[in-house]
Design a protein around this motif. Structure first.
Motif, PDB file in Angstrom:
ATOM      1  N   ARG A 118       0.845  -1.180   0.000  1.00 35.53           N
ATOM      2  CA  ARG A 118       0.000   0.000   0.000  1.00 35.53           C
ATOM      3  C   ARG A 118       0.887   1.239   0.000  1.00 35.53           C
ATOM      4  O   ARG A 118       2.089   1.159   0.220  1.00 35.53           O
ATOM      5  CB  ARG A 118      -0.902   0.025   1.244  1.00 35.53           C
ATOM      6  N   GLU A 190     -12.906  -1.020  -4.408  1.00 32.46           N
ATOM      7  CA  GLU A 190     -11.778  -0.885  -3.496  1.00 32.46           C
ATOM      8  C   GLU A 190     -10.463  -0.968  -4.272  1.00 32.46           C
ATOM      9  O   GLU A 190     -10.319  -1.756  -5.211  1.00 32.46           O
ATOM     10  CB  GLU A 190     -11.823  -1.968  -2.421  1.00 32.46           C
ATOM     11  N   GLU A 191      -9.503  -0.181  -3.842  1.00 35.85           N
ATOM     12  CA  GLU A 191      -8.237  -0.054  -4.565  1.00 35.85           C
ATOM     13  C   GLU A 191      -7.496  -1.381  -4.708  1.00 35.85           C
ATOM     14  O   GLU A 191      -6.852  -1.636  -5.727  1.00 35.85           O
ATOM     15  CB  GLU A 191      -7.344   0.961  -3.840  1.00 35.85           C
ATOM     16  N   THR A 192      -7.598  -2.239  -3.708  1.00 39.21           N
ATOM     17  CA  THR A 192      -6.830  -3.490  -3.717  1.00 39.21           C
ATOM     18  C   THR A 192      -7.703  -4.724  -3.918  1.00 39.21           C
ATOM     19  O   THR A 192      -7.300  -5.830  -3.568  1.00 39.21           O
ATOM     20  CB  THR A 192      -6.054  -3.626  -2.399  1.00 39.21           C
TER      21      THR A 192
END
Length: 240
Positions: A118, A190-192
């Motif tokens: 991250r 969601e980013e991940t």
């Protein structure tokens, strides 16, 4: 199928959350079949007079102690955590395994699992303006809290404390592997979300996952689906 004993459900809150964070799920669980235990860390809710925990190891131990105290050894149980609760839940379940009292499943949402790279940004060190913008990106914090200075001054220390727990040692779990199954869910925005299968490396047992429409707090839009997943995984298909 369990017929003699209630299933205990232990819920671990997200950053800034409390024992009330899962009230939206409570109505889906029949009190005759389930015990609903929403735990919380010090510094909020029913524990607002206690000092914040600012260390991941201490947060894990706190949850572990709570769970051990409430556990009825002969009853089946599961652990569910959202976001921060997912990360801490992994280590809590490992400790429960070590004392010979593993849950039926660990359910995790809003989190791709420990070790996913991250940004290095430390949220708990941001000034108020930048912190508010990051909270807006994550969602889940009412705009009223961000715009009302009195409310923000109350909730900000809680959220900063929780981010500190996560961000000071973001991979304490390296090498940790459960014998307990893991069921993961994330929002497609969601980013991940593309890293959700990362959870698979933390269990020797079965791993399943599901992607929902929505962002980090998709759970608020799909309470029945989340409840059904918990019920199904605990082998109580009472919602049909």
């Amino acid at each position: 199928m369990y017929t003699q004993n209630k299933t205990q459900i232990f819920l671990l809150h997200f950053a800034g959350g409390s024992c009330h964070s899962y009230d939206f799920l409570r109505k889906y669980f029949d009190k005759n079949d389930y015990e609903f235990h929403a735990l919380e860390l010090p510094g909020r809710g029913k524990r607002s007079n206690e000092q914040f925990v600012l260390d991941k190891e201490k947060a894990i131990q706190d949850y572990f102690n709570q769970l051990k105290t409430i556990r009825v050894k002969n009853q089946p149980y599961i652990v569910y955590g959202h976001s921060m609760g997912s990360t801490l839940g992994l280590s809590v379940v490992k400790r429960m395994e070590e004392i010979g009292d593993a849950p039926q499943v660990l359910i995790v949402t809003g989190n791709p699992g420990p070790g996913v790279s991250r940004r290095e940004k430390k949220h708990y060190l941001l000034d108020d303006l930048a912190f508010k913008e990051e909270l807006r990106k994550l969602g889940g914090v009412p705009e009223e809290v961000l715009e009302n200075q009195e409310l923000f001054d109350y909730f900000s220390p809680i959220m900063r404390a929780d981010f500190e727990v996560l961000e000071k040692d973001n991979f304490l779990e390296k090498g940790l592997v459960l014998d307990t199954p893991i069921y993961a869910m994330m929002g497609e925005k969601e980013e991940t979300v593309d890293k959700i299968k990362n959870w698979n490396r933390f269990t020797r047992n079965e791993f399943k996952f599901k992607i929902f429409p929505g962002n980090h707090f998709f759970i608020n839009d799909y309470p029945l689906d989340i409840a059904r997943t918990i019920l199904n995984q605990s082998r109580k298909l009472v919602l049909g």
